[in-house]
Design a protein around this motif. Structure first.
Motif, PDB file in Angstrom:
ATOM      1  N   ALA A 163      12.670  58.040 104.996  1.00 10.89           N
ATOM      2  CA  ALA A 163      11.376  57.576 105.100  1.00 10.89           C
ATOM      3  C   ALA A 163      10.943  59.367 105.508  1.00 10.89           C
ATOM      4  O   ALA A 163      10.679  60.095 105.955  1.00 10.89           O
ATOM      5  CB  ALA A 163      11.658  56.460 106.576  1.00 10.89           C
ATOM      6  N   LEU A 164       9.925  59.211 104.628  1.00  8.88           N
ATOM      7  CA  LEU A 164       8.648  60.348 104.291  1.00  8.88           C
ATOM      8  C   LEU A 164       7.814  59.966 105.956  1.00  8.88           C
ATOM      9  O   LEU A 164       7.562  59.234 106.391  1.00  8.88           O
ATOM     10  CB  LEU A 164       7.976  60.444 103.358  1.00  8.88           C
ATOM     11  CG  LEU A 164       8.642  60.665 101.497  1.00  8.88           C
ATOM     12  CD1 LEU A 164       8.009  60.392 100.661  1.00  8.88           C
ATOM     13  CD2 LEU A 164       9.222  61.903 102.259  1.00  8.88           C
ATOM     14  N   PRO A 165       8.162  61.988 106.517  1.00  9.93           N
ATOM     15  CA  PRO A 165       6.732  61.527 107.388  1.00  9.93           C
ATOM     16  C   PRO A 165       5.712  61.531 106.842  1.00  9.93           C
ATOM     17  O   PRO A 165       4.547  61.985 106.314  1.00  9.93           O
ATOM     18  CB  PRO A 165       7.614  63.239 108.277  1.00  9.93           C
ATOM     19  CG  PRO A 165       7.586  63.836 106.547  1.00  9.93           C
ATOM     20  CD  PRO A 165       8.235  63.017 106.053  1.00  9.93           C
ATOM     21  N   VAL A 198      20.178  70.309  96.850  1.00 13.70           N
ATOM     22  CA  VAL A 198      18.400  70.341  97.322  1.00 13.70           C
ATOM     23  C   VAL A 198      17.673  70.505  98.828  1.00 13.70           C
ATOM     24  O   VAL A 198      17.546  71.247  98.817  1.00 13.70           O
ATOM     25  CB  VAL A 198      17.298  69.481  96.458  1.00 13.70           C
ATOM     26  CG1 VAL A 198      16.272  69.351  96.436  1.00 13.70           C
ATOM     27  CG2 VAL A 198      17.326  69.307  94.383  1.00 13.70           C
ATOM     28  N   VAL A 199      18.562  69.378  99.465  1.00 15.74           N
ATOM     29  CA  VAL A 199      18.415  69.599 100.795  1.00 15.74           C
ATOM     30  C   VAL A 199      19.227  70.594 101.164  1.00 15.74           C
ATOM     31  O   VAL A 199      18.532  71.556 102.028  1.00 15.74           O
ATOM     32  CB  VAL A 199      19.081  68.377 101.171  1.00 15.74           C
ATOM     33  CG1 VAL A 199      18.915  68.210 102.770  1.00 15.74           C
ATOM     34  CG2 VAL A 199      17.887  67.210 101.187  1.00 15.74           C
ATOM     35  N   SER A 229      11.509  64.734 101.611  1.00 16.57           N
ATOM     36  CA  SER A 229      11.171  65.339 102.212  1.00 16.57           C
ATOM     37  C   SER A 229      10.722  66.889 101.970  1.00 16.57           C
ATOM     38  O   SER A 229      11.330  67.084 102.036  1.00 16.57           O
ATOM     39  CB  SER A 229      10.361  65.239 104.565  1.00 16.57           C
ATOM     40  OG  SER A 229       9.866  65.580 104.401  1.00 16.57           O
ATOM     41  N   ASP A 230       9.644  66.967 102.090  1.00 16.57           N
ATOM     42  CA  ASP A 230       8.989  68.681 101.913  1.00 16.57           C
ATOM     43  C   ASP A 230       8.666  69.234 103.473  1.00 16.57           C
ATOM     44  O   ASP A 230       8.641  70.269 103.032  1.00 16.57           O
ATOM     45  CB  ASP A 230       8.313  69.340 100.724  1.00 16.57           C
ATOM     46  CG  ASP A 230       6.810  68.825 100.962  1.00 16.57           C
ATOM     47  OD1 ASP A 230       6.711  67.615 102.054  1.00 16.57           O
ATOM     48  OD2 ASP A 230       6.326  68.810  99.703  1.00 16.57           O
ATOM     49  N   ALA A 231       8.934  68.613 104.291  1.00 14.10           N
ATOM     50  CA  ALA A 231       8.669  68.986 105.509  1.00 14.10           C
ATOM     51  C   ALA A 231       9.807  70.172 105.758  1.00 14.10           C
ATOM     52  O   ALA A 231      11.096  70.050 106.388  1.00 14.10           O
ATOM     53  CB  ALA A 231       8.433  68.432 106.798  1.00 14.10           C
ATOM     54  N   ALA A 257       9.451  72.801  96.647  1.00 17.45           N
ATOM     55  CA  ALA A 257       8.246  71.102  97.924  1.00 17.45           C
ATOM     56  C   ALA A 257       8.084  69.881  96.941  1.00 17.45           C
ATOM     57  O   ALA A 257       8.621  68.773  96.905  1.00 17.45           O
ATOM     58  CB  ALA A 257       7.327  71.851  98.455  1.00 17.45           C
ATOM     59  N   GLY A 258       7.585  70.355  95.953  1.00 18.49           N
ATOM     60  CA  GLY A 258       7.366  69.393  94.335  1.00 18.49           C
ATOM     61  C   GLY A 258       8.113  68.600  94.184  1.00 18.49           C
ATOM     62  O   GLY A 258       8.372  67.794  93.488  1.00 18.49           O
ATOM     63  N   THR A 259       9.836  69.607  93.582  1.00 16.57           N
ATOM     64  CA  THR A 259      10.477  69.320  93.446  1.00 16.57           C
ATOM     65  C   THR A 259      11.202  68.334  94.599  1.00 16.57           C
ATOM     66  O   THR A 259      11.997  67.309  94.267  1.00 16.57           O
ATOM     67  CB  THR A 259      11.746  70.806  93.209  1.00 16.57           C
ATOM     68  OG1 THR A 259      11.560  71.360  91.828  1.00 16.57           O
ATOM     69  CG2 THR A 259      13.733  69.900  93.035  1.00 16.57           C
ATOM     70  N   MET A 260      11.068  69.156  95.812  1.00 15.42           N
ATOM     71  CA  MET A 260      11.677  67.645  96.236  1.00 15.42           C
ATOM     72  C   MET A 260      10.799  66.526  96.920  1.00 15.42           C
ATOM     73  O   MET A 260      11.356  65.550  97.093  1.00 15.42           O
ATOM     74  CB  MET A 260      11.790  68.806  98.182  1.00 15.42           C
ATOM     75  CG  MET A 260      12.294  69.708  98.210  1.00 15.42           C
ATOM     76  SD  MET A 260      12.725  70.016  99.930  1.00 15.42           S
ATOM     77  CE  MET A 260      14.182  69.138 100.306  1.00 15.42           C
TER      78      MET A 260
END
Lengths: 350, 107
Positions: free
Chosen positions: A348-350, A148-149, A208-210, A199-202
């Motif tokens: 860690a999510l931003p 996914v990344v 992070s979806d950033a 982005a929802g999958t991530m």
């Protein structure tokens, strides 16, 4: 205000480029002169530009000036002569290497049905290693997060690279591309934009979806796949390659997304994660027909000179897919991460 | 948009593949219930092997579905045809290859 990830340079070219972009355009008129000469040398000496970490990162950064999203640089850099010149130097070798690797086969007649049939044949013959089957059957959660990344570099901007071609096409081919892209962009519903669904999958996988958050993790080959789409899209003369690329991309998508969806379900993920893949099973069965016949096929009829590039674009799509697929499966078979650095256990999510 | 401005519906019979539906058209189940249409242009299964019927999922490519009509009206039953047991066998192979549960059509 978007948060930008600090990009790690991967060599002298990407390092100097990042330094240049952190200044203001015009601040130092000589800035970038040495970098341009260094790029010429580096490109000339690169043993394999497709897997060259430094040059592919530089190219990604240069394209990001057009897309946005990778750095908080002065937006006027987009149309400055220095970055455009550096981009052209890298692109010239990138394109010539791809063309050298992918001689154009016997061409079909420049008729829509024949071109579509040829594209379906090319994609059916493709025997590249199947990452999607691996994911369906045996990938671990960590490997699923890695795939996914890898996908996120393109998929968080899904459809954008091919959209550059819309004003560069006319008539039937333009209508067909817009028909596909309108669906990719949600048909007027923001929550249905494919990049938004991804982005929802991530997020569902604690990622992070950033945009650009994982660029430092991604190897050159993953960058090269996306860079190739951007190169095709941003050059009007390569519009044939864009249509062939999109056709091959769609033609290899619906079945592999079924495998991905099943693989993520096997791992216990719910509909928030699998929606994207399930959606593409149905969507891309539609898109591949439009892309083969009404887009690439009609373009071949209207501009027969572009037929070799249509086929080249499809071949290039399959070739880069085979390289990235082999990289993923090779590293996983060695029980290594396919990324430049493994994902941490809890991100860690931003 | 007036009805005159709307393009008339069309069905494209894609060679060796699906039926591509464009334009305003009601999609109903056998009992007359409306089938949700998620996109403007849709593809309906023609090979019988889709896992998301009535929509196409691309499986026709895995089973070498062909829309060519047989040359001889009375083809031998052992010959590969577009329907019948060979398709069923292949579908099982395809399902087996997928290895896991199938997608439910309710999504």
């Amino acid at each position: 205000m978007p948060i930008f990830t600090s990009l790690d340079s991967r060599g002298p070219i990407s390092g100097s480029l990042l330094s240049m972009l952190n200044t203001l355009p015009g601040e130092d008129p000589d800035i970038g002169t040495d970098l341009l000469l260094d790029t010429v040398r580096s490109v000339r000496d690169a043993p394999d530009i497709l897997s060259d970490e430094d040059l592919q990162l530089a190219l990604l950064i240069l394209y990001s000036l057009h897309y946005g999203g990778l750095g908080n640089w002065d937006p006027r850099w987009e149309w400055q002569a220095k970055p455009l010149s550096i981009r052209l130097v890298i692109e010239e070798r990138f394109e010539s290497v791809l063309r050298g690797l992918l001689p154009v086969p016997d061409l079909p007649p420049a008729e829509a049905e024949a071109v579509a049939a040829e594209l379906f044949k090319l994609t059916a013959e493709d025997s590249s290693p199947s990452v999607s089957k691996y994911v369906a059957r045996q990938a671990s959660v960590e490997q699923a997060r890695e795939i996914v990344v890898h996908k996120s570099l393109y998929t968080l901007k899904e459809a954008d690279p091919h959209s550059w071609a819309i004003p560069r096409l006319q008539g039937r081919a333009k209508a067909a591309l817009v028909e596909i892209q309108a669906d990719e962009y949600g048909g007027g519903r923001p929550d249905q934009v494919q990049a938004t669904i991804f982005a929802g999958t991530m997020r569902g996988m604690d990622l992070s979806d950033a945009y650009g958050y994982y660029v430092n993790h991604l190897p050159a080959l993953t960058l090269a796949s996306f860079n190739m789409m951007s190169m095709f899209g941003l050059h009007r003369r390569l519009r044939g390659a864009t249509t062939g690329h999109l056709a091959a991309f769609e033609m290899t998508s619906s079945i592999s997304n079924r495998f991905y969806g099943n693989g993520f379900r096997r791992l216990g993920y719910g509909a928030d994660v699998t929606w994207y893949f399930d959606e593409h099973v149905e969507a891309d069965a539609v898109h591949e027909q439009i892309a083969g016949r009404d887009l690439a096929g009609a373009l071949a009829e209207d501009e027969p000179d572009l037929l070799p590039d249509i086929i080249f674009g499809a071949q290039a799509c399959l070739y880069m897919d085979s390289l990235t697929g082999a990289h993923l499966l090779d590293t996983w078979n060695r029980e290594e991460s396919s990324l430049r650095q493994p994902l941490s256990e809890s991100v860690a999510l931003p | 948009m007036s009805s005159q401005q709307r393009s008339s519906p069309s069905i494209t019979a894609c060679p060796d593949g699906l039926l591509l539906i464009r334009g305003d058209i009601e999609l109903l189940t056998g009992t007359g219930d409306e089938i949700t249409r998620k996109r403007k242009t849709i593809a309906l299964c023609r090979c019988g092997a889709s896992t998301i019927k009535p929509h196409c999922d691309g499986t026709h490519k895995l089973i070498n579905f062909t829309t060519d009509n047989p040359q001889e009206p009375a083809a031998k039953p052992t010959e590969k045809s577009t329907t019948g047991s060979s398709t069923t066998d292949l579908q099982e192979t395809v399902s087996d290859e997928l290895g896991t549960e199938r997608r439910t059509p309710s999504s």
